[in-house]
Design a protein around this motif. Structure first.
Motif, PDB file in Angstrom:
ATOM      1  N   UNK A 214       0.834  -1.208   0.000  1.00  0.00           N
ATOM      2  CA  UNK A 214       0.000   0.000   0.000  1.00  0.00           C
ATOM      3  C   UNK A 214       0.867   1.255   0.000  1.00  0.00           C
ATOM      4  N   UNK A 215       1.910   1.263   0.821  1.00  0.00           N
ATOM      5  CA  UNK A 215       2.786   2.431   0.881  1.00  0.00           C
ATOM      6  C   UNK A 215       3.522   2.640  -0.443  1.00  0.00           C
ATOM      7  N   UNK A 216       3.904   1.540  -1.105  1.00  0.00           N
ATOM      8  CA  UNK A 216       4.552   1.657  -2.404  1.00  0.00           C
ATOM      9  C   UNK A 216       3.629   2.282  -3.436  1.00  0.00           C
ATOM     10  N   UNK A 217       2.349   1.886  -3.411  1.00  0.00           N
ATOM     11  CA  UNK A 217       1.379   2.485  -4.317  1.00  0.00           C
ATOM     12  C   UNK A 217       1.168   3.967  -4.027  1.00  0.00           C
ATOM     13  N   UNK A 218       1.154   4.332  -2.746  1.00  0.00           N
ATOM     14  CA  UNK A 218       0.995   5.745  -2.374  1.00  0.00           C
ATOM     15  C   UNK A 218       2.197   6.569  -2.822  1.00  0.00           C
ATOM     16  N   UNK A 219       3.394   5.987  -2.722  1.00  0.00           N
ATOM     17  CA  UNK A 219       4.598   6.689  -3.175  1.00  0.00           C
ATOM     18  C   UNK A 219       4.543   6.971  -4.669  1.00  0.00           C
ATOM     19  N   UNK A 220       3.983   6.046  -5.421  1.00  0.00           N
ATOM     20  CA  UNK A 220       3.905   6.218  -6.872  1.00  0.00           C
ATOM     21  C   UNK A 220       2.976   7.372  -7.247  1.00  0.00           C
ATOM     22  N   UNK A 221       1.958   7.641  -6.438  1.00  0.00           N
ATOM     23  CA  UNK A 221       0.939   8.619  -6.794  1.00  0.00           C
ATOM     24  C   UNK A 221       1.277  10.037  -6.335  1.00  0.00           C
ATOM     25  N   UNK A 222       2.154  10.206  -5.379  1.00  0.00           N
ATOM     26  CA  UNK A 222       2.408  11.541  -4.840  1.00  0.00           C
ATOM     27  C   UNK A 222       3.355  12.342  -5.734  1.00  0.00           C
ATOM     28  N   UNK A 223       3.262  13.656  -5.630  1.00  0.00           N
ATOM     29  CA  UNK A 223       4.141  14.550  -6.390  1.00  0.00           C
ATOM     30  C   UNK A 223       5.105  15.325  -5.504  1.00  0.00           C
ATOM     31  N   UNK A 224       4.955  15.225  -4.225  1.00  0.00           N
ATOM     32  CA  UNK A 224       5.830  15.969  -3.315  1.00  0.00           C
ATOM     33  C   UNK A 224       7.036  15.120  -2.935  1.00  0.00           C
ATOM     34  N   UNK A 225       8.197  15.756  -2.978  1.00  0.00           N
ATOM     35  CA  UNK A 225       9.448  15.044  -2.763  1.00  0.00           C
ATOM     36  C   UNK A 225       9.466  14.317  -1.422  1.00  0.00           C
ATOM     37  N   UNK A 226       9.133  15.030  -0.368  1.00  0.00           N
ATOM     38  CA  UNK A 226       9.238  14.440   0.972  1.00  0.00           C
ATOM     39  C   UNK A 226       8.140  13.415   1.231  1.00  0.00           C
ATOM     40  N   UNK A 227       6.964  13.620   0.647  1.00  0.00           N
ATOM     41  CA  UNK A 227       5.913  12.616   0.792  1.00  0.00           C
ATOM     42  C   UNK A 227       6.352  11.311   0.137  1.00  0.00           C
ATOM     43  N   UNK A 232       7.888   5.821   0.736  1.00  0.00           N
ATOM     44  CA  UNK A 232       8.932   4.850   0.412  1.00  0.00           C
ATOM     45  C   UNK A 232       9.512   4.228   1.677  1.00  0.00           C
ATOM     46  N   UNK A 233       9.733   5.054   2.682  1.00  0.00           N
ATOM     47  CA  UNK A 233      10.266   4.545   3.947  1.00  0.00           C
ATOM     48  C   UNK A 233       9.298   3.573   4.602  1.00  0.00           C
ATOM     49  N   UNK A 234       8.014   3.914   4.630  1.00  0.00           N
ATOM     50  CA  UNK A 234       7.004   3.017   5.203  1.00  0.00           C
ATOM     51  C   UNK A 234       7.049   1.668   4.490  1.00  0.00           C
ATOM     52  N   UNK A 235       7.157   1.701   3.170  1.00  0.00           N
ATOM     53  CA  UNK A 235       7.193   0.472   2.379  1.00  0.00           C
ATOM     54  C   UNK A 235       8.443  -0.351   2.676  1.00  0.00           C
ATOM     55  N   UNK A 236       9.603   0.303   2.734  1.00  0.00           N
ATOM     56  CA  UNK A 236      10.853  -0.429   2.929  1.00  0.00           C
ATOM     57  C   UNK A 236      11.014  -0.946   4.359  1.00  0.00           C
ATOM     58  N   UNK A 237      10.565  -0.169   5.337  1.00  0.00           N
ATOM     59  CA  UNK A 237      10.615  -0.631   6.727  1.00  0.00           C
ATOM     60  C   UNK A 237       9.736  -1.865   6.896  1.00  0.00           C
ATOM     61  N   UNK A 238       8.561  -1.858   6.257  1.00  0.00           N
ATOM     62  CA  UNK A 238       7.676  -3.026   6.312  1.00  0.00           C
ATOM     63  C   UNK A 238       8.347  -4.237   5.672  1.00  0.00           C
ATOM     64  N   UNK A 239       9.122  -4.013   4.621  1.00  0.00           N
ATOM     65  CA  UNK A 239       9.849  -5.098   3.965  1.00  0.00           C
ATOM     66  C   UNK A 239      10.867  -5.719   4.919  1.00  0.00           C
ATOM     67  N   UNK A 240      11.524  -4.877   5.706  1.00  0.00           N
ATOM     68  CA  UNK A 240      12.472  -5.375   6.710  1.00  0.00           C
ATOM     69  C   UNK A 240      11.732  -6.183   7.774  1.00  0.00           C
TER      70      UNK A 240
END
Length: 406
Positions: A214-227, A232-240
């Motif tokens: 879900x976080x990966x999909x949200x990262x794909x849709x946003x236009x703000x750098x920090x968002x 991306x961090x939420x997605x990668x931390x979950x992967x860990x």
């Protein structure tokens, strides 16, 4: 309540603790160097450096201690430091973001403390290695605290305003240290623990893969750098977390390696984004194009960092992500499928982000005249982190040999 149980901090110097401590100290040092060139708000500079040191020390404490009460104290110190960092510039929206960060982490830490208290009443000790009775209520409460600290859905929401407000110099330690505290506690207390209810780790694994997707999909849709960095961090931390929850050699070693890979890459990307914001005055991808013309060096460095996050050979992210996927497949083939889908989302949002930022179709030469060249220190820090992500990938087997005891 035994005084000895409370005063025994349970410090154990093992290979995992040394590995994590080295990672956290190095990320903190890079943040310090980057801050020398970017933190110019003289009135609050001391507060910044105090927050930085507190986050580093909290990370070391959690990495080396086996005492749940001491870990909780470090946990709360990190919460305080991150809160002060988020409100660093004192703007109203940043103060509001800081309040969300503090309240969310404080409340969930209180819930976790109740779980720790239950474990103490059942076992008569705070030392993790001496805990044999694990009540389902206790592990549920502790897991809520872990999920909040390591931004796992559904208690991830505080990270987005935190990333939007925090100075980029300390954003690196938030990504590379503070968000890993929950993962480290999960590893120490739950990973490969035979006393847990049989389905506990499977449930956590499912939550992790869904959170990552879900976080990966949200990262794909946003236009703000920090968002984008936040999702991306939420997605990668979950992967860990997936790696630690499936356990065994591949899952555990891969997750531990990915803490290093993600800390290097995401802190480097945070510093890179901070540099781009400083030289362009923009925070929206749609308003930034052709960064390649401004800084070819930054373009190459961020390409390497994204390659590690995506998992391209021979970056350290490739080997760590591959090991987590292997561990997931060995545990449950469906974990592996969803993990691969999450990795595909990582590739998609990274490609979009990088292409629009450095090779955007709406490249406007006139607009670029208002941008300045990145400073040597800022570019140098990003370069070091990118180079290390490559070198450590080449030296992957030596690192794995140390972590896995091969």
């Amino acid at each position: 309540m035994s005084l000895n149980s409370i005063m025994d901090f349970g410090f154990v110097i093992d290979r995992y603790g040394i590995f994590l401590t080295a990672t956290f100290v190095f990320i903190g040092f890079m943040s310090f160097i980057y801050a020398l060139a970017t933190i110019t708000h003289k009135g609050h500079r001391l507060e910044y450096y105090i927050s930085l040191v507190l986050i580093i020390l909290s990370g070391i404490g959690v990495a080396l201690s086996r005492n749940l009460l001491f870990i909780f104290i470090c946990w709360e110190i990190a919460t305080f430091a991150v809160w002060r960092a988020v409100v660093f510039y004192r703007k109203p929206d940043q103060v509001s973001s800081g309040n969300v960060v503090f309240i969310t982490n404080f409340v969930t830490a209180g819930i976790m403390l109740i779980g720790i208290g239950i474990l103490y009443l059942q076992n008569g000790t705070f030392i993790i290695t001496e805990i044999e009775k694990i009540d389902i209520t206790a592990i549920t409460l502790i897991t809520i605290g872990i999920f909040a600290k390591s931004v796992i859905l559904p208690v991830h929401f505080w990270l987005i305003p935190a990333y939007a407000s925090i100075p980029s110099a300390i954003g690196g330690v938030l990504a590379g240290i503070a968000e890993n505290l929950g993962l480290v506690l999960f590893f120490r207390l739950f990973s490969n623990n035979s006393n847990l209810p049989p389905d506990f780790c499977n449930i956590v694994a499912w939550i992790a893969v869904v959170s990552s997707l879900i976080a990966g999909g949200s990262a794909y849709r946003t236009n703000r750098l920090r968002y984008l960095l936040a999702y991306s961090t939420i997605s990668q931390i979950a992967f860990i977390l997936l790696g630690f929850s499936v356990g065994d050699f591949f899952g555990t070693s891969g997750a531990m390696l990915y803490i290093l890979a993600h800390a290097l890459a995401k802190s480097g990307l945070f510093y890179g984004v901070g540099t781009i914001e400083d030289v362009t005055g923009e925070a929206n991808i749609k308003n930034i194009s052709c960064m390649l013309r401004i800084s070819p060096v930054l373009t190459v460095n961020m390409a390497l960092l994204f390659s590690s996050i995506v998992g391209f050979f021979p970056m350290i992210g490739f080997f760590s992500k591959l090991m987590v996927v292997i561990g997931a497949v060995q545990k449950n083939i469906y974990f592996g499928f969803v993990a691969i889908a999450s990795a595909i989302f990582t590739l998609l949002y990274s490609d979009r982000f990088y292409h629009e930022l450095f090779y955007g179709e709406h490249c406007d030469i006139v607009d670029l005249k208002t941008a300045r060249k990145p400073g040597v220190v800022e570019s140098g820090v990003v370069f070091i982190l990118a180079l290390l992500s490559l070198i450590l990938g080449i030296l992957f087997y030596e690192i794995l040999g140390y972590i896995g005891g091969l």
